[in-house]
Motif scaffolding. Structure first.
Motif, short mmCIF file in Angstrom:
data_model
loop_
_atom_site.label_atom_id
_atom_site.label_comp_id
_atom_site.label_asym_id
_atom_site.label_seq_id
_atom_site.Cartn_x
_atom_site.Cartn_y
_atom_site.Cartn_z
N ILE A 39 3.07 -0.47 -5.40
CA ILE A 39 3.13 -0.16 -3.92
C ILE A 39 4.40 -0.72 -3.12
CG2 ILE A 39 1.91 -0.68 -1.56
CD1 ILE A 39 -0.66 -0.59 -3.08
N CYS A 40 4.94 -1.72 -3.52
CA CYS A 40 5.91 -2.44 -2.97
C CYS A 40 7.22 -1.65 -3.58
CB CYS A 40 6.23 -4.07 -3.45
SG CYS A 40 4.92 -5.16 -2.49
N TRP A 41 7.31 -1.39 -4.75
CA TRP A 41 8.27 -0.48 -5.20
C TRP A 41 8.44 0.83 -4.59
CZ3 TRP A 41 9.20 4.19 -7.40
CH2 TRP A 41 10.25 4.58 -7.97
N LEU A 42 7.30 1.59 -4.37
CA LEU A 42 7.15 2.85 -3.75
C LEU A 42 7.87 2.74 -2.21
CD1 LEU A 42 3.94 4.29 -4.95
CD2 LEU A 42 6.24 5.18 -5.49
N LEU A 43 7.20 1.53 -1.38
CA LEU A 43 7.80 1.32 -0.24
C LEU A 43 9.23 0.99 0.07
CD1 LEU A 43 4.77 -0.62 1.28
CD2 LEU A 43 5.19 1.49 1.99
N SER A 44 9.69 0.25 -0.88
CA SER A 44 10.92 -0.02 -0.90
C SER A 44 11.84 1.30 -1.26
CB SER A 44 11.44 -1.26 -1.75
OG SER A 44 11.28 -0.70 -2.94
N HIS A 45 11.51 1.92 -1.99
CA HIS A 45 12.25 3.25 -2.35
C HIS A 45 12.11 4.26 -1.13
CE1 HIS A 45 13.95 6.51 -4.78
NE2 HIS A 45 12.79 7.11 -4.13
N ARG A 46 11.10 4.22 -0.11
CA ARG A 46 10.98 5.29 0.77
C ARG A 46 11.83 4.47 1.91
NH1 ARG A 46 5.85 8.42 2.07
NH2 ARG A 46 5.43 9.01 0.16
N VAL A 47 11.93 3.15 2.07
CA VAL A 47 12.82 2.57 3.03
C VAL A 47 14.29 3.11 2.80
CG1 VAL A 47 13.56 0.48 3.96
CG2 VAL A 47 11.07 0.88 3.75
N GLU A 48 14.85 2.94 1.47
CA GLU A 48 16.10 3.23 1.20
C GLU A 48 16.42 4.47 1.47
OE1 GLU A 48 16.28 1.83 -2.88
OE2 GLU A 48 16.28 -0.23 -2.41
N THR A 49 15.36 5.42 1.08
CA THR A 49 15.56 6.93 1.34
C THR A 49 15.70 7.07 2.71
OG1 THR A 49 14.52 7.40 -0.88
CG2 THR A 49 14.80 9.04 0.69
N ALA A 50 14.92 6.65 3.51
CA ALA A 50 14.86 6.69 5.01
C ALA A 50 16.06 6.22 5.45
CB ALA A 50 13.89 6.18 5.66
#
Length: 62
Positions: A39-50
């Motif tokens: 979950i943390c990896w997915l969230l960090s990836h989404r934040v980086e993408t955004a």
């Protein structure tokens, strides 16, 4: 002496049950920790993408 032996056996059985419960909980916690990492990896990836979209001006606004 027989009574003491019965008490020791009962205590041993209780400890065996407690040990099985401990192992089950440990396994569940390990699985939960693995899920939290995902979950943390997915969230960090989404934040980086955004953040990348925002910086490039490609972020859709409402």
């Amino acid at each position: 002496m027989t009574k003491q032996l019965e008490e020791v056996r009962a205590e041993r059985d209780e400890l065996a049950v407690a040990e099985r419960v401990f192992h089950r909980i440990s396994e569940q916690l390990e699985l939960a920790a693995d899920e939290m990492v995902k979950i943390c990896w997915l969230l960090s990836h989404r934040v980086e993408t955004a953040a990348g979209l925002s910086e490039s001006g490609n972020l859709a606004t409402r």
